[in-house]
Every structure is written in C-alpha cells, then in structure tokens.
Design a protein around this motif. Structure first.
Motif, PDB file in Angstrom:
ATOM      1  N   GLY A 136      41.099  16.567  20.282  1.00 44.16           N
ATOM      2  CA  GLY A 136      42.269  17.140  21.243  1.00 44.16           C
ATOM      3  C   GLY A 136      41.911  18.430  21.359  1.00 44.16           C
ATOM      4  N   LYS A 137      40.806  19.113  20.701  1.00 46.46           N
ATOM      5  CA  LYS A 137      40.924  20.018  20.622  1.00 46.46           C
ATOM      6  C   LYS A 137      39.539  21.072  21.526  1.00 46.46           C
ATOM      7  CE  LYS A 137      43.761  21.933  17.290  1.00 46.46           C
ATOM      8  NZ  LYS A 137      44.389  22.447  15.919  1.00 46.46           N
ATOM      9  N   LEU A 164      44.075  29.301  27.485  1.00 41.56           N
ATOM     10  CA  LEU A 164      45.959  29.062  27.596  1.00 41.56           C
ATOM     11  C   LEU A 164      46.539  28.824  26.311  1.00 41.56           C
ATOM     12  CD1 LEU A 164      45.777  27.249  31.162  1.00 41.56           C
ATOM     13  CD2 LEU A 164      45.493  29.738  30.363  1.00 41.56           C
ATOM     14  N   ASP A 165      45.795  27.764  25.550  1.00 42.59           N
ATOM     15  CA  ASP A 165      45.819  26.873  24.302  1.00 42.59           C
ATOM     16  C   ASP A 165      44.774  26.523  23.445  1.00 42.59           C
ATOM     17  OD1 ASP A 165      46.186  24.316  24.746  1.00 42.59           O
ATOM     18  OD2 ASP A 165      48.481  24.808  25.454  1.00 42.59           O
ATOM     19  N   GLU A 170      40.773  27.302  31.454  1.00 46.67           N
ATOM     20  CA  GLU A 170      40.447  27.425  32.661  1.00 46.67           C
ATOM     21  C   GLU A 170      39.140  28.595  33.213  1.00 46.67           C
ATOM     22  OE1 GLU A 170      44.749  26.609  34.690  1.00 46.67           O
ATOM     23  OE2 GLU A 170      44.031  28.850  35.017  1.00 46.67           O
ATOM     24  N   VAL A 171      38.455  27.879  33.667  1.00 48.54           N
ATOM     25  CA  VAL A 171      37.489  29.176  33.929  1.00 48.54           C
ATOM     26  C   VAL A 171      37.807  29.273  35.660  1.00 48.54           C
ATOM     27  CG1 VAL A 171      34.733  28.308  34.312  1.00 48.54           C
ATOM     28  CG2 VAL A 171      35.680  27.320  32.539  1.00 48.54           C
ATOM     29  N   LYS A 172      37.640  30.254  35.640  1.00 50.16           N
ATOM     30  CA  LYS A 172      38.224  30.637  37.333  1.00 50.16           C
ATOM     31  C   LYS A 172      36.671  31.608  38.070  1.00 50.16           C
ATOM     32  CE  LYS A 172      42.443  30.822  35.493  1.00 50.16           C
ATOM     33  NZ  LYS A 172      44.022  32.058  35.813  1.00 50.16           N
ATOM     34  N   LEU A 194      39.380  22.774  31.803  1.00 49.56           N
ATOM     35  CA  LEU A 194      39.300  21.546  30.622  1.00 49.56           C
ATOM     36  C   LEU A 194      40.103  21.429  29.761  1.00 49.56           C
ATOM     37  CD1 LEU A 194      36.135  24.282  30.186  1.00 49.56           C
ATOM     38  CD2 LEU A 194      36.168  22.108  31.877  1.00 49.56           C
ATOM     39  N   LEU A 195      40.079  20.208  29.073  1.00 48.24           N
ATOM     40  CA  LEU A 195      41.037  20.093  28.283  1.00 48.24           C
ATOM     41  C   LEU A 195      40.728  19.193  26.677  1.00 48.24           C
ATOM     42  CD1 LEU A 195      43.197  17.674  31.469  1.00 48.24           C
ATOM     43  CD2 LEU A 195      43.532  19.746  30.383  1.00 48.24           C
TER      44      LEU A 195
END
Length: 209
Positions: A136-137, A164-165, A170-172, A194-195
């Motif tokens: 989950g990480k 973010l955590d 996030e890729v920007k 990405l999760l």
C-alpha cells in the motif's frame, strides 16, 4: 471557419489516451505549405479542454472500479470529429527477482502525453516513467520528459516528484513551446498521481496559449 487536420492527443500511463479532432487538410513538414491558420484558436483549445476535463473524470471513475481497457468518446460542438480517450494497462515484469520478492514489490509504467498534431505546427509533451509499490505504499518512482515540435523553441519545468504521503505521489510537468516568428506560444500541463495500491490517475492534462 475551416478546420485543418487537427489532433489533440494524450497517452496516460500505461493508461493511453488519444484525443483527436479531424478536419480537412494534410500534415506538412514544409514551412512553405503552412500558415498561421494552422494554429489552434482560443475557442478550439477551450472547447477541447472543457471536454477533456469531463472525460478525465469519467475515465478515473472507470479506473477506480478496476476497468483497464476501454474507450470514451464525446461529440464536441465546433469540431468535426468526437474527442476520444483510449485506455490500456500493463505492468513491468521483474524476472530478475525471486518469486517472493516479486510478490512483495511490484512495478508499473506510466506515460502521459498531450499535444497538437496539425498542418506543420505540431508539438508534443510526454511525461513518463515507472513506479514501485508494496504494502500500500510507494517505494520509488522515475520521471522523464520529451518535447517535440520543429517550429518551436522548447523548454519544460518538471520539479521533483511531490510525495504527498507514503501512498500518494504526484508527478508534474509544464511544457513551453514558443513559435517566435509568429509570436505564438503554447503551454502544456500534465499531472499524474501515483498510488500505493499500484493504480494511477490523471489529475490534469491541459493546453493553453
């Protein structure tokens, strides 16, 4: 108003999106065969982005439900063909690792591309890489950028991945395309989330001028 051959396209992740609008005309690599009418108008860009925003929401709902291969199309006023998004998924094989290690850690690719393919003044902005996740990480991720468009001076701003955590990164990336001869400039914006579950979402894909 006559539309030239116009195409707005985007490939997401291993998710792949294609957004296309097709009118009259042919692509040409010769400056003698193109004119300023080949550029996207403000109205066309606004219409495409409005449609794209709604379609991204619909696509992300399908992705959240576990759908992987699907097509979303939408008729847009002022365009000769529907805006279409196509999705497909894949993962990276980790054959060099023992089976237990592969079960504990998985890797997926992502790719996002936004741009315009028209009569000579085409441009593209691609953001891509892969990410590793376990329990989950997120454990790691890479990012690469490619810009294309022969008529433009090109640059991009792609900051470090925003963590973010532990389970959401996030890729920007922002691309800038300047056609100095015609005093024309486009900016492209891509954000891929990405999760830690091994999924990913597109949270922003936009073209402005």
């Amino acid at each position: 108003m006559k539309d030239k051959f116009k195409q707005l396209f985007m490939f997401i992740g291993i998710i792949s999106l294609v957004i296309s609008t097709i009118g009259l005309g042919k692509n040409s690599a010769s400056a003698e065969n193109i004119d300023e009418g080949s550029f996207l108008t403000d109205e066309q860009i606004q219409t495409m982005n409005e449609a794209l925003e709604v379609m991204i929401q619909e696509a992300n709902k399908k992705l959240a439900q576990g759908d992987e291969d699907f097509v979303i199309s939408r008729e847009v006023e002022g365009l000769d063909a529907p805006v279409t998004l196509e999705f497909a998924t894949d993962s990276v094989m980790e054959t060099a690792k023992p089976r237990a290690a592969r079960a504990a850690s998985s890797t997926k690719k992502y790719q996002a591309k936004v741009g315009y393919a028209g009569s000579g003044f085409d441009f593209g902005h691609k953001l891509y890489g892969q990410f590793t996740y376990s329990g989950g990480k997120l454990k790691g991720a890479t990012k690469n950028v490619e810009l294309s468009g022969w008529a433009y001076e090109k640059s991009h701003d792609t900051p470090p991945i925003d963590k973010l955590d532990p389970s959401v990164w996030e890729v920007k990336s922002t691309g800038t395309f300047k056609a100095l001869k015609y005093l024309k400039e486009y900016k492209t914006y891509l954000v891929v989330r990405l999760l830690g579950s091994g999924d990913y979402r597109i949270t922003k894909a936009k073209v402005t001028n």
